[in-house]
Write a protein that holds these residues in place. Structure first.
Motif, PDB file in Angstrom:
ATOM      1  N   THR A  14     -69.381 -12.963 -84.711  1.00  9.42           N
ATOM      2  CA  THR A  14     -69.109 -14.356 -84.315  1.00  9.42           C
ATOM      3  C   THR A  14     -67.848 -14.424 -83.250  1.00  9.42           C
ATOM      4  OG1 THR A  14     -69.980 -15.490 -86.095  1.00  9.42           O
ATOM      5  CG2 THR A  14     -68.704 -16.557 -84.683  1.00  9.42           C
ATOM      6  N   GLY A  15     -66.782 -13.549 -83.730  1.00  9.87           N
ATOM      7  CA  GLY A  15     -65.606 -13.519 -82.929  1.00  9.87           C
ATOM      8  C   GLY A  15     -66.097 -12.664 -81.389  1.00  9.87           C
ATOM      9  N   ALA A  34     -63.949 -26.945 -72.641  1.00 10.52           N
ATOM     10  CA  ALA A  34     -63.467 -27.579 -73.762  1.00 10.52           C
ATOM     11  C   ALA A  34     -64.880 -28.057 -74.481  1.00 10.52           C
ATOM     12  CB  ALA A  34     -63.283 -29.147 -73.316  1.00 10.52           C
ATOM     13  N   CYS A  35     -65.930 -28.050 -73.601  1.00 14.51           N
ATOM     14  CA  CYS A  35     -67.255 -28.055 -74.195  1.00 14.51           C
ATOM     15  C   CYS A  35     -67.435 -26.682 -74.983  1.00 14.51           C
ATOM     16  CB  CYS A  35     -68.325 -28.103 -73.058  1.00 14.51           C
ATOM     17  SG  CYS A  35     -68.404 -29.681 -72.134  1.00 14.51           S
ATOM     18  N   LEU A  36     -67.258 -25.676 -74.626  1.00 17.50           N
ATOM     19  CA  LEU A  36     -67.429 -24.285 -75.165  1.00 17.50           C
ATOM     20  C   LEU A  36     -66.758 -24.416 -76.647  1.00 17.50           C
ATOM     21  CD1 LEU A  36     -68.656 -21.429 -75.640  1.00 17.50           C
ATOM     22  CD2 LEU A  36     -66.606 -20.731 -74.179  1.00 17.50           C
ATOM     23  N   GLU A  37     -65.457 -24.851 -76.617  1.00 22.63           N
ATOM     24  CA  GLU A  37     -64.583 -24.828 -77.760  1.00 22.63           C
ATOM     25  C   GLU A  37     -65.374 -25.691 -78.857  1.00 22.63           C
ATOM     26  OE1 GLU A  37     -62.215 -22.680 -78.695  1.00 22.63           O
ATOM     27  OE2 GLU A  37     -62.520 -21.815 -76.646  1.00 22.63           O
ATOM     28  N   LEU A  54     -68.013 -23.749 -80.288  1.00 19.44           N
ATOM     29  CA  LEU A  54     -67.622 -22.695 -81.294  1.00 19.44           C
ATOM     30  C   LEU A  54     -67.108 -23.258 -82.576  1.00 19.44           C
ATOM     31  CD1 LEU A  54     -65.623 -20.427 -78.562  1.00 19.44           C
ATOM     32  CD2 LEU A  54     -67.920 -20.274 -79.505  1.00 19.44           C
ATOM     33  N   ARG A  55     -66.997 -24.444 -82.752  1.00 18.61           N
ATOM     34  CA  ARG A  55     -66.753 -24.856 -84.132  1.00 18.61           C
ATOM     35  C   ARG A  55     -68.138 -24.745 -85.214  1.00 18.61           C
ATOM     36  NH1 ARG A  55     -63.915 -29.228 -81.495  1.00 18.61           N
ATOM     37  NH2 ARG A  55     -65.560 -30.628 -81.794  1.00 18.61           N
ATOM     38  N   GLU A  56     -69.168 -24.460 -84.518  1.00 19.51           N
ATOM     39  CA  GLU A  56     -70.520 -24.391 -85.097  1.00 19.51           C
ATOM     40  C   GLU A  56     -70.579 -22.896 -85.519  1.00 19.51           C
ATOM     41  OE1 GLU A  56     -73.718 -25.786 -82.660  1.00 19.51           O
ATOM     42  OE2 GLU A  56     -73.040 -27.651 -82.572  1.00 19.51           O
TER      43      GLU A  56
END
Length: 305
Positions: free
Chosen positions: A5-6, A31-34, A37-39
């Motif tokens: 994932t990283g 911001a959309c990507l971050e 990335l919470r998923e």
């Protein structure tokens, strides 16, 4: 799969920094990507897993997995803009023109990352064609979803095969193709079964979630609502009137408990759950039959948890 994932996240951040050169676009895109990335990055992880399971080596797969995740994120943004039902996301709070520009940028970046990943040109080109074909299929499925005029379970199944199930299959097939040179049909079959089960699970959730995404309030034709419409009695015809827009939300909004009772008594939730589990068990059975070492089968099955 340790650190998978990283490594996908690193590739996605690097891609945005390299090609979103206008500071505002980069800031909002990041911001959309971050938020994404919470998923769990399921699609990218499936790409890596299938690549490794079928004998693929090297680090280029993380760039390809990032490409798959950008494809999914771009389509998620576009779907939310069209459905107007997810205003709590970063892109939901942006002006639609900026959000659309970010989605188009990510969709194009997806292709660029895949075509520049460290693979033989023939394989990366084939993977790009596969992803393009699935995006086009998803656009067809999304159009059916937006028109919301399906009348049968068969039409519903075709829609989710084109859209959500097909996208999940594309993630698995991208990894398989990059490893072997072939998009194996047995992989597509079990991946579609998992995708169908996942979509049905979401539809059950969305018909019971009484916020602004609720499928009953939004008159969405899904497996539960289609079954409900076919099961109502004469005294419950007001439900059909609501879906036909002969009644408005204000006419039924205070009948939530009655709707829940009717869904329970009609067997709507039971039927939908049984159908969902049938496809999930098909997935388990099909993975069990594929020619892979047991440890890889276990990891593929674990992705469904």
């Amino acid at each position: 799969m340790d650190g998978c994932t990283g490594k996908i996240e690193q590739e996605m951040r690097a891609g945005l920094r390299a090609f979103f050169t206008v500071p505002y676009l980069l800031d909002q895109g990041m911001a959309c990507l971050e938020e994404k990335l919470r998923e769990a990055l399921l699609f990218g992880r499936l790409t890596v897993l299938h690549y490794r399971a079928f004998g693929g080596t090297g680090a280029g797969i993380y760039r390809a997995a990032a490409a798959v995740e950008f494809m999914i994120l771009s389509l998620d943004i576009i779907d939310d803009l069209q459905d107007k039902d997810n205003q709590e996301t970063v892109w939901g709070r942006l002006s639609p023109d900026i959000a659309l520009n970010i989605a188009l940028g990510m969709l194009t970046l997806s292709q660029h990352l895949l075509l520049t990943a460290d693979f033989p040109h023939e394989r990366s080109g084939s993977a790009a064609r596969l992803m393009n074909e699935q995006v086009l299929a998803a656009i067809n499925g999304q159009t059916v979803d937006l028109l919301n005029n399906i009348e049968s379970e068969e039409e519903y199944m075709e829609m989710i095969r084109l859209k959500s199930a097909g996208l999940l299959a594309a993630a698995c097939l991208t990894g398989t193709l990059l490893a072997t040179g072939e998009p194996l049909s047995e992989v597509r079959t079990y991946a579609e079964e998992l995708g169908i089960a996942a979509q049905m699970k979401n539809d059950i959730r969305d018909v019971l979630n009484w916020d602004n995404k609720n499928d009953f309030w939004n008159r969405k034709k899904t497996l539960p609502t289609l079954y409900l419409l076919q099961s109502i009695s004469d005294e419950q015809r007001w439900i059909a009137d609501y879906f036909a827009e002969r009644l408005q939300l204000a006419d039924v909004v205070n009948r939530k408990e009655e709707i829940e009772r009717i869904m329970e008594e009609s067997g709507t939730l039971l039927y939908s759950s049984v159908r969902m589990r049938t496809h999930y068990y098909n997935y388990l059975d099909l993975v069990g039959k594929i020619s892979l070492a047991p440890e890889w089968k276990e990891q593929i099955l674990a992705m469904a948890d």
